[in-house]
Design a protein around this motif. Structure first.
Motif, short mmCIF file in Angstrom:
data_model
loop_
_atom_site.label_atom_id
_atom_site.label_comp_id
_atom_site.label_asym_id
_atom_site.label_seq_id
_atom_site.Cartn_x
_atom_site.Cartn_y
_atom_site.Cartn_z
N SER A 346 6.24 -3.43 -1.16
CA SER A 346 7.10 -4.55 -0.79
C SER A 346 6.28 -5.77 -0.40
CB SER A 346 8.02 -4.14 0.37
OG SER A 346 8.77 -5.23 0.84
N TYR A 348 3.27 -6.45 -1.38
CA TYR A 348 2.61 -6.97 -2.58
C TYR A 348 3.57 -7.84 -3.40
CZ TYR A 348 -1.91 -4.59 -2.41
OH TYR A 348 -3.19 -4.21 -2.10
N ARG A 349 4.82 -7.39 -3.51
CA ARG A 349 5.80 -8.19 -4.27
C ARG A 349 6.04 -9.53 -3.59
NH1 ARG A 349 8.26 -3.03 -4.76
NH2 ARG A 349 9.66 -3.48 -3.01
N GLN A 350 6.19 -9.51 -2.26
CA GLN A 350 6.42 -10.77 -1.55
C GLN A 350 5.19 -11.68 -1.62
OE1 GLN A 350 7.45 -10.38 2.59
NE2 GLN A 350 7.72 -12.59 2.87
N GLU A 352 3.05 -11.91 -4.03
CA GLU A 352 3.00 -12.54 -5.35
C GLU A 352 4.10 -13.59 -5.50
OE1 GLU A 352 3.11 -11.27 -10.08
OE2 GLU A 352 3.13 -9.73 -8.52
N ARG A 353 5.29 -13.25 -5.03
CA ARG A 353 6.43 -14.17 -5.18
C ARG A 353 6.22 -15.46 -4.41
NH1 ARG A 353 10.33 -11.35 -2.57
NH2 ARG A 353 10.05 -12.61 -0.68
N ASP A 354 5.71 -15.36 -3.17
CA ASP A 354 5.60 -16.51 -2.29
C ASP A 354 4.19 -17.07 -2.19
OD1 ASP A 354 8.29 -16.12 -1.78
OD2 ASP A 354 7.93 -14.94 0.05
N ASN A 355 3.28 -16.53 -3.00
CA ASN A 355 1.89 -16.96 -2.98
C ASN A 355 1.29 -16.85 -1.58
OD1 ASN A 355 -0.53 -17.91 -4.09
ND2 ASN A 355 -0.01 -20.06 -3.68
N ARG A 360 -0.67 -8.76 1.89
CA ARG A 360 -1.11 -7.45 1.37
C ARG A 360 -1.88 -6.66 2.42
NH1 ARG A 360 -2.44 -10.93 -3.14
NH2 ARG A 360 -1.00 -10.57 -4.89
#
Length: 398
Positions: A346, A348-350, A352-355, A360
């Motif tokens: 979760s 990691y996804r955030q 990448e999404r929000d830079n 991480r």
């Protein structure tokens, strides 16, 4: 003129923040491991104090050992009640409290044990403590706060064993504080929380900041507390968004963090709003026992809110029935490892999404602990764990 000494008496204060609790357990001895022969009604006054003892299990909260008061109730029965549930007043000199002219919160006082009067507990029959109802929780939005002080302010961890509940709680608090911002004076005002304050980033948008200020201004008579009470308490209760850029409020909050009372209050609110809640919702039903598992679930309660769905997903992935007691530690390790992996994914996804690549780190931390096998959460040889680059926190103290 001869001064008449006021009798040293107690009243049952209960949990003022939770008015639905109208009775508390009176114990047959000075620890929660003793049975409860009856319930004491909140608001009962003028209870004679017969004896005071430190908690027999050495349970510590906010840096002090709980004290237990042996009280005589109106019907003549005697039982023990813990100091965080009592107000006391009168001449307590013989018990180490001095003279208290007005009702005072017993837990906020320090007893001089050298002159304290103690007595052996009176054995009686009883029932186990009943859990209190969970307070309403408004989760703190996940954010990477900008600290205004040192990266970590650690609370000393006192332990009797690695499985001691207080040791686990303080270790978990130190780890989470390391990610949330670190110190009692930490302050930021750039995200949806409007203002986030303290080692657990209590927000103005939620209920946390108001609860902290409510308790602090109710216990402290300092100039800082008085100004916060007069000018800001009601505005924080109303979630006044215009406070985001109020520099005087920022200054007062940072000043207040140097006050021991404020530090105690922050830890109390974290315990009430998160630690106790995740225990009732997530840890007790599953009989989670490993320090690593308990600390991870607490950290997720702070980060995502206590009612997140990660545990249910982890149970599904590992073939377990939801919210059922785990049969052994091997099963628990499998569940907690999967929980840490889902949480990492979760983040990691955030990220990448929000830079926000820094997110991480928090996910990796818990997966790494599980892979390393530090299920007792003992840390390195010095009792420290590295939560992120440059930030080590204490998880045990020899």
């Amino acid at each position: 003129m001869t001064m008449i000494k006021q009798a040293f008496v107690a009243s049952i204060r209960g949990l003022p923040h939770n008015p639905s609790v109208t009775e508390i357990n009176a114990r047959s001895g000075p620890a929660t491991t003793y049975e409860s022969p009856f319930k004491a009604v909140v608001g009962t006054q003028n209870l004679t104090i017969e004896a005071i003892k430190a908690d027999e299990n050495n349970i510590i909260f906010q840096g002090k050992v709980y004290q237990w008061f042996q009280l005589t109730f109106p019907d003549g029965r005697q039982a023990w009640v813990r100091d965080d549930l009592l107000n006391i007043s009168g001449d307590g000199s013989g018990f180490g409290y001095g003279v208290l002219p007005a009702d005072s919160f017993a837990f906020a006082l320090t007893r001089q044990e050298a002159i304290a009067v103690t007595a052996a507990p009176a054995p009686v029959q009883s029932l186990p403590i009943a859990p209190t109802s969970s307070p309403t929780v408004i989760p703190t939005p996940a954010a990477v706060p900008v600290p205004v002080a040192a990266p970590v302010v650690e609370v000393a961890v006192t332990e009797t064993s690695l499985n001691d509940v207080n040791r686990i709680r303080m270790a978990a608090f130190n780890i989470t504080a390391g990610f949330e911002g670190g110190g009692y004076p930490t302050y930021q005002n750039y995200d949806s929380g409007i203002i986030s304050y303290g080692r657990f980033q209590f927000t103005l948008a939620g209920s946390g900041l108001y609860r902290v200020l409510e308790l602090y201004t109710g216990r402290s008579s300092s100039q800082t507390a008085n100004e916060l009470r007069t000018n800001y308490l009601e505005r924080t209760r109303n979630h006044d968004a215009s406070l985001r850029n109020d520099q005087r409020l920022r200054q007062l909050l940072i000043e207040a963090a140097n006050d021991t009372i404020m530090q105690q209050v922050q830890d109390q609110v974290a315990t009430e709003h998160y630690w106790d809640v995740v225990h009732e919702l997530s840890i007790k039903p599953r009989n989670i026992r490993t320090p690593l598992g308990i600390a991870l679930i607490f950290d997720m309660g702070i980060n995502f809110g206590p009612r997140h769905g990660f545990l249910t997903s982890a149970e599904k992935d590992t073939g377990l029935q939801p919210r059922t007691s785990l049969p052994d530690e091997a099963t628990e390790r499998r569940l907690i490892t999967r929980l840490a992996e889902l949480r990492r994914d979760s983040h990691y996804r955030q990220a990448e999404r929000d830079n926000l690549p820094g997110l991480r780190v928090r996910g990796d931390f818990w997966v790494n602990l599980a892979q390393q096998g530090d299920w007792q959460l003992g840390g390195d040889d010095s009792g420290l764990v590295l939560v992120k680059t440059g930030t080590r926190v204490k998880v045990r103290n020899f």
